[in-house]
Scaffold this motif. Structure first.
Motif, PDB file in Angstrom:
ATOM      1  N   SER A 139       0.855  -1.183   0.000  1.00  0.00           N
ATOM      2  CA  SER A 139       0.000   0.000   0.000  1.00  0.00           C
ATOM      3  C   SER A 139       0.892   1.235   0.000  1.00  0.00           C
TER       4      SER A 139
ATOM      5  N   GLU B 223       0.479   5.351   0.992  1.00  0.00           N
ATOM      6  CA  GLU B 223      -0.354   6.414   1.546  1.00  0.00           C
ATOM      7  C   GLU B 223       0.338   7.739   1.256  1.00  0.00           C
ATOM      8  N   TYR B 224      -0.411   8.675   0.706  1.00  0.00           N
ATOM      9  CA  TYR B 224       0.107  10.009   0.411  1.00  0.00           C
ATOM     10  C   TYR B 224      -0.411  10.992   1.456  1.00  0.00           C
TER      11      TYR B 224
ATOM     12  N   TYR C 239       5.011  10.384   1.451  1.00  0.00           N
ATOM     13  CA  TYR C 239       4.399   9.084   1.203  1.00  0.00           C
ATOM     14  C   TYR C 239       4.948   8.071   2.187  1.00  0.00           C
TER      15      TYR C 239
END
Length: 128
Positions: free
Chosen positions: A36, A38-39, A49
């Motif tokens: 995964s 995530e930003y 990120y």
């Protein structure tokens, strides 16, 4: 990295890897990966990120990379371009993980006995 003629610097700030306690013998690193990205948009308008990789199989590894994206064109909205950025970040993280796994694998070192002659030469020279 160039995205549609826009230069983006992908910076790695932190790397975390957790290997199994004991290295399984004669096993291949299974690249079935649950991943995964995530930003996070910072207050300054920059993008950060966190890419998380979890290898599944004989040698389970948890791996995470935290970094930032810097764009020379400040008006570029990197958040809208995550579909272009994610495969590039994932590829960089996968290569980094594989390199670190290879570097940290167990190795055998042979220690040779020091001849008695050399031990006698140094006796008494080391004092506190």
């Amino acid at each position: 990295m160039i995205i549609s003629n826009t230069n983006v610097d992908v910076c790695i700030n932190k790397i975390k890897m957790i290997r199994p306690g004991i290295n399984p013998k004669s096993c291949d690193l299974n690249l079935n990966i649950d991943w995964s990205i995530e930003y996070i948009k910072t207050n300054e308008g920059n993008m950060e990120y966190v890419c998380t990789l979890n290898a599944i199989g004989e040698m389970p590894i948890q791996f995470a990379v935290q970094g930032s994206l810097e764009c020379e064109d400040r008006s570029e909205d990197l958040e809208k371009r995550s579909d272009e950025l994610s495969p590039l970040i994932l590829d960089k993280c996968m290569n980094t993980m594989i390199n670190i796994v290879n570097i940290t694998k167990n190795s055998v070192v042979t220690i040779k006995n020091v001849p008695e002659v050399y031990l006698n030469c140094f006796s008494g020279e080391f004092k506190n």
